[in-house]
Motif scaffolding. Structure first.
Motif, PDB file in Angstrom:
ATOM      1  N   PHE A 188       0.845  -1.194   0.000  1.00  0.00           N
ATOM      2  CA  PHE A 188       0.000   0.000   0.000  1.00  0.00           C
ATOM      3  C   PHE A 188       0.884   1.249   0.000  1.00  0.00           C
ATOM      4  O   PHE A 188       1.963   1.252   0.597  1.00  0.00           O
ATOM      5  N   PRO A 189       0.437   2.326  -0.636  1.00  0.00           N
ATOM      6  CA  PRO A 189       1.236   3.560  -0.650  1.00  0.00           C
ATOM      7  C   PRO A 189       1.294   4.178   0.741  1.00  0.00           C
ATOM      8  O   PRO A 189       0.331   4.121   1.508  1.00  0.00           O
ATOM      9  N   SER A 190       2.437   4.777   1.071  1.00  0.00           N
ATOM     10  CA  SER A 190       2.609   5.423   2.367  1.00  0.00           C
ATOM     11  C   SER A 190       2.192   6.877   2.291  1.00  0.00           C
ATOM     12  O   SER A 190       2.455   7.572   1.307  1.00  0.00           O
ATOM     13  N   THR A 191       1.528   7.343   3.347  1.00  0.00           N
ATOM     14  CA  THR A 191       1.113   8.741   3.410  1.00  0.00           C
ATOM     15  C   THR A 191       1.886   9.509   4.484  1.00  0.00           C
ATOM     16  O   THR A 191       1.612  10.680   4.740  1.00  0.00           O
ATOM     17  N   LEU A 192       2.853   8.853   5.111  1.00  0.00           N
ATOM     18  CA  LEU A 192       3.619   9.495   6.181  1.00  0.00           C
ATOM     19  C   LEU A 192       4.689  10.427   5.618  1.00  0.00           C
ATOM     20  O   LEU A 192       5.319  10.120   4.598  1.00  0.00           O
ATOM     21  N   ASP A 193       4.874  11.543   6.288  1.00  0.00           N
ATOM     22  CA  ASP A 193       6.037  12.389   6.030  1.00  0.00           C
ATOM     23  C   ASP A 193       7.160  11.819   6.888  1.00  0.00           C
ATOM     24  O   ASP A 193       7.258  12.098   8.083  1.00  0.00           O
ATOM     25  N   THR A 194       8.009  10.994   6.283  1.00  0.00           N
ATOM     26  CA  THR A 194       8.898  10.146   7.074  1.00  0.00           C
ATOM     27  C   THR A 194      10.191  10.824   7.498  1.00  0.00           C
ATOM     28  O   THR A 194      10.772  10.483   8.525  1.00  0.00           O
ATOM     29  N   GLY A 195      10.715  11.781   6.759  1.00  0.00           N
ATOM     30  CA  GLY A 195      12.039  12.319   7.036  1.00  0.00           C
ATOM     31  C   GLY A 195      13.098  11.324   6.571  1.00  0.00           C
ATOM     32  O   GLY A 195      12.806  10.144   6.333  1.00  0.00           O
ATOM     33  N   ASN A 196      14.351  11.766   6.457  1.00  0.00           N
ATOM     34  CA  ASN A 196      15.398  10.834   6.023  1.00  0.00           C
ATOM     35  C   ASN A 196      16.772  11.366   6.421  1.00  0.00           C
ATOM     36  O   ASN A 196      16.940  12.535   6.768  1.00  0.00           O
ATOM     37  N   GLY A 197      17.747  10.472   6.361  1.00  0.00           N
ATOM     38  CA  GLY A 197      19.119  10.832   6.698  1.00  0.00           C
ATOM     39  C   GLY A 197      20.050  10.606   5.532  1.00  0.00           C
ATOM     40  O   GLY A 197      21.239  10.311   5.725  1.00  0.00           O
ATOM     41  N   SER A 198      19.536  10.743   4.324  1.00  0.00           N
ATOM     42  CA  SER A 198      20.325  10.412   3.139  1.00  0.00           C
ATOM     43  C   SER A 198      21.573  11.292   2.986  1.00  0.00           C
ATOM     44  O   SER A 198      22.549  10.887   2.354  1.00  0.00           O
ATOM     45  N   GLN A 199      21.547  12.507   3.572  1.00  0.00           N
ATOM     46  CA  GLN A 199      22.705  13.386   3.450  1.00  0.00           C
ATOM     47  C   GLN A 199      23.923  12.864   4.202  1.00  0.00           C
ATOM     48  O   GLN A 199      25.045  13.365   4.003  1.00  0.00           O
ATOM     49  N   TYR A 200      23.725  11.849   5.045  1.00  0.00           N
ATOM     50  CA  TYR A 200      24.848  11.319   5.824  1.00  0.00           C
ATOM     51  C   TYR A 200      25.456  10.050   5.213  1.00  0.00           C
ATOM     52  O   TYR A 200      26.333   9.439   5.811  1.00  0.00           O
ATOM     53  N   ARG A 201      25.007   9.681   4.034  1.00  0.00           N
ATOM     54  CA  ARG A 201      25.581   8.499   3.380  1.00  0.00           C
ATOM     55  C   ARG A 201      27.042   8.767   3.041  1.00  0.00           C
ATOM     56  O   ARG A 201      27.373   9.697   2.307  1.00  0.00           O
ATOM     57  N   GLY A 202      27.929   7.979   3.625  1.00  0.00           N
ATOM     58  CA  GLY A 202      29.355   8.138   3.401  1.00  0.00           C
ATOM     59  C   GLY A 202      29.989   9.261   4.193  1.00  0.00           C
ATOM     60  O   GLY A 202      31.218   9.433   4.157  1.00  0.00           O
ATOM     61  N   ALA A 203      29.181  10.016   4.962  1.00  0.00           N
ATOM     62  CA  ALA A 203      29.710  11.192   5.658  1.00  0.00           C
ATOM     63  C   ALA A 203      30.577  10.828   6.857  1.00  0.00           C
ATOM     64  O   ALA A 203      31.339  11.666   7.348  1.00  0.00           O
ATOM     65  N   ALA A 204      30.468   9.595   7.354  1.00  0.00           N
ATOM     66  CA  ALA A 204      31.257   9.178   8.514  1.00  0.00           C
ATOM     67  C   ALA A 204      32.468   8.343   8.102  1.00  0.00           C
ATOM     68  O   ALA A 204      33.026   7.602   8.923  1.00  0.00           O
ATOM     69  N   ALA A 205      32.878   8.447   6.860  1.00  0.00           N
ATOM     70  CA  ALA A 205      34.018   7.660   6.366  1.00  0.00           C
ATOM     71  C   ALA A 205      35.248   7.887   7.241  1.00  0.00           C
ATOM     72  O   ALA A 205      35.590   9.024   7.577  1.00  0.00           O
ATOM     73  N   GLY A 206      35.891   6.787   7.606  1.00  0.00           N
ATOM     74  CA  GLY A 206      37.111   6.860   8.397  1.00  0.00           C
ATOM     75  C   GLY A 206      36.887   6.935   9.882  1.00  0.00           C
ATOM     76  O   GLY A 206      37.845   6.883  10.667  1.00  0.00           O
ATOM     77  N   ARG A 207      35.634   7.043  10.320  1.00  0.00           N
ATOM     78  CA  ARG A 207      35.354   7.129  11.756  1.00  0.00           C
ATOM     79  C   ARG A 207      35.386   5.750  12.418  1.00  0.00           C
ATOM     80  O   ARG A 207      35.199   4.717  11.775  1.00  0.00           O
ATOM     81  N   ASN A 208      35.612   5.763  13.736  1.00  0.00           N
ATOM     82  CA  ASN A 208      35.403   4.573  14.546  1.00  0.00           C
ATOM     83  C   ASN A 208      33.899   4.316  14.648  1.00  0.00           C
ATOM     84  O   ASN A 208      33.078   5.219  14.426  1.00  0.00           O
ATOM     85  N   VAL A 209      33.541   3.103  15.037  1.00  0.00           N
ATOM     86  CA  VAL A 209      32.131   2.760  15.214  1.00  0.00           C
ATOM     87  C   VAL A 209      31.956   2.139  16.598  1.00  0.00           C
ATOM     88  O   VAL A 209      32.685   1.208  16.970  1.00  0.00           O
ATOM     89  N   VAL A 210      31.005   2.665  17.353  1.00  0.00           N
ATOM     90  CA  VAL A 210      30.608   2.067  18.635  1.00  0.00           C
ATOM     91  C   VAL A 210      29.159   1.616  18.492  1.00  0.00           C
ATOM     92  O   VAL A 210      28.272   2.439  18.236  1.00  0.00           O
TER      93      VAL A 210
END
Length: 570
Positions: A188-210
């Motif tokens: 079914f089609p979604s009617t929610l205004d979901t928001g997204n974090g697509s601008q952070y794709r690859g933005a944490a390159a080289g960082r540690n991960v916890v």
């Protein structure tokens, strides 16, 4: 006489287990609740006739009575007799949790059934029984009709006795699996205004991960998700500059199988214990980061021997694996050690690395697990179970704060991305009989907090409403770091700007499949094929079943769930 005595014990145990519970009334109800007791009595009667040694039969009778008696308090507390997964879980690590329920009332229930097991044979030994054959025929008829009657009455598994519950939960014949299907695309089609974090794709390159899996932490109890109380102030503060996923769901409401989904981005198998998982193909996120030079470690303040956890974490790419036995601590319980000791050990591991060396650190605390014990008094009054639970969450959150402070003091906070979520939820009777976490898939069991923080990179709070799943964790980490996501992963990066459903299940007692789709929540019971549908945006407590008014939506969701789970178990 022995079989009739056993039947009396079974009936008494069943009645005591059902005291105080709502029992649906219909013509099917008596048969639905009694047929398994009749079946066990009939089988025991056959054994009694075939066995020539009366003493051996009495010994067997005594063993059965004792097992039935032990199951009465278990059923009263957990709304199910002991199942095979529960028997596997009831080992040393749960000693403190089990001891918590040795209350006078529960002990009295055990004694009552044991006494009945002695008294019934004494009372019946002096009686002459007539019409044995008609009674046996009637019993056989009840057993034949029993499974049908159980499907007509919503017993939520309470029709099972101590022996019926030992039968493994299996999937019935379901819709065929489509190998290439994307099961999480909504019909079914979604009617929610979901928001997204697509601008952070690859933005944490080289960082540690916890990566932090918060034990038994449901979103509904946190201020971050609308609760009045704030048992996790450090998490709340961190979330003020992070991506916050409002509708994140565990894949399975239990830690070990959930951990497998997190590390491997693969759904666990329905009906298979974690001990079977080493044979499953998996190149974990830890292994992939290790291959490109990250140091990798997993620290668990609990014990790896619990529920086959070793089979999930060993040979998964962790150079360092330490649990309570390796960490040691100032406070030692059956389930693990104190969180400050675990944090101290993790920071020591970080200090042992050469400057500039990247690391992937996974932390699995035990604070939040029943019996919700804490070494020091917490801010909430110790008057109810849920207050004790909030204090346990607060204690674990204090340890999280120390870890964050320790990394910041070392100048590592702005070189690190933090992925923090609840491994599953915790229930306190919001739905009748729903306590703990493993047995149902209501929101209190499976909806969890989920945040991604990257100090210095993510400077505001962004709330994302589409369905997120813990199975998305590994691809999301790789996407944050700008690394390729393996095609074998069944999860999807949470940074991708596209709505998806969350899928989850449990087979710990009964079999339930479920999904979340843009406010809609579906629960499907595999045994009875009964469906429930909720609008959790309007009805977050899941009290109004809308399935009868939305038959088309229910049918589409059920087909998707059946296709999905069938594909996992091919």
């Amino acid at each position: 006489m022995k079989a009739l005595s056993l039947f009396g014990v079974l009936i008494l145990a069943h009645l005591v287990s059902l005291l105080g519970r709502h029992i649906p009334l219909s013509a099917w109800t008596p048969i639905a609740y009694l047929w398994q007791d009749v079946l066990v009595a009939l089988l025991f009667a056959i054994l009694d006739v075939c066995m020539k040694r009366a003493r051996t039969v009495w010994v067997f009778y005594a063993i059965l009575v004792v097992y039935v008696a032990i199951n009465v308090p278990v059923t009263r507390v957990l709304s199910t007799p002991l199942t095979l997964p529960m028997l596997r879980a009831a080992r040393g690590p749960l000693r403190d949790s089990i001891a918590y329920y040795f209350t006078p009332l529960n002990l009295a229930a055990i004694v009552l059934v044991l006494v009945a097991g002695v008294v019934f044979p004494l009372l019946l030994s002096k009686r002459k029984f007539r019409f044995v054959m008609p009674l046996a025929i009637a019993g056989i008829a009840i057993v034949v009709v029993g499974p049908l009657s159980a499907s007509k009455v919503e017993t939520v598994g309470m029709h099972r006795n101590a022996f019926g519950a030992l039968l493994p939960v299996r999937l019935p014949d379901m819709a065929g699996a489509t190998e290439s299907a994307d099961w999480r695309v909504s019909p079914f089609p979604s009617t929610l205004d979901t928001g997204n974090g697509s601008q952070y794709r690859g933005a944490a390159a080289g960082r540690n991960v916890v990566l932090i899996l918060l034990e038994s932490t449901a979103s509904r109890y946190l201020r971050l998700y609308g609760a009045e109380e704030d048992p996790t102030p450090n998490l709340t503060q961190l979330a003020s500059q992070s991506l916050v996923f409002e509708s994140a769901y565990s894949v399975y409401p239990e830690s070990i199988r959930g951990l497998y989904a997190v590390l491997c981005s693969q759904y666990p198998l329905f009906g298979a214990p974690p001990d079977d998982y080493p044979a499953a193909p998996c190149v974990s996120v830890a292994e992939q980061l290790r291959q490109i030079g990250y140091r990798t470690a997993l620290f668990h303040s609990g014990r790896f021997v619990y529920l086959g956890m070793k089979s999930v974490v060993e040979n998964r790419g962790f150079e360092t694996l330490e649990d309570a036995g390796d960490i040691g601590g100032n406070v030692n319980s059956s389930f693990g050690v104190d969180e400050p000791s675990a944090v101290k050990r993790m920071l020591s591991w970080v200090d042992s690395m050469p400057p500039g060396k990247r690391f992937f650190l996974t932390y699995i605390p035990v604070a939040g697990h029943h019996p919700y014990a804490t070494p020091d008094p917490g801010p909430f009054p110790y008057t109810t179970e849920i207050s004790n639970y909030r204090n346990a969450l607060h204690y674990g959150d204090a340890a999280l704060g120390e870890l964050l402070k320790g990394l910041k003091s070392r100048g590592l906070d702005e070189q690190t991305v933090f992925v923090i979520f609840g491994d599953h939820g915790e229930a306190f009777g919001q739905h009748e009989g729903n306590y703990g976490h493993s047995f149902f898939i209501y929101d209190e069991n499976v909806r969890v907090p989920y945040i991604i923080a990257a100090p210095g990179l993510i400077r505001d709070q962004t709330r994302i409403r589409f369905g997120a799943s813990l199975i998305d964790t590994a691809p999301t980490i790789l996407d944050l770091l700008g690394l390729p996501v393996p095609k074998r992963f069944q999860g999807i990066s949470l940074l991708e700007d596209r709505p998806r459903m969350a899928l989850f299940f449990t087979d710990y007692s009964l079999g339930f499949l479920g999904l979340y789709d843009s406010c809609w929540k579906m629960i499907f019971e595999t045994g009875t094929k009964r469906s429930k549908l909720y609008d959790v945006c309007v009805d977050p407590q899941e009290t109004q079943d809308l399935s009868a008014k939305n038959e088309g939506r229910v049918a589409a969701y059920r087909a998707r769930l059946e296709e999905w789970i069938a594909a996992q178990n091919k």
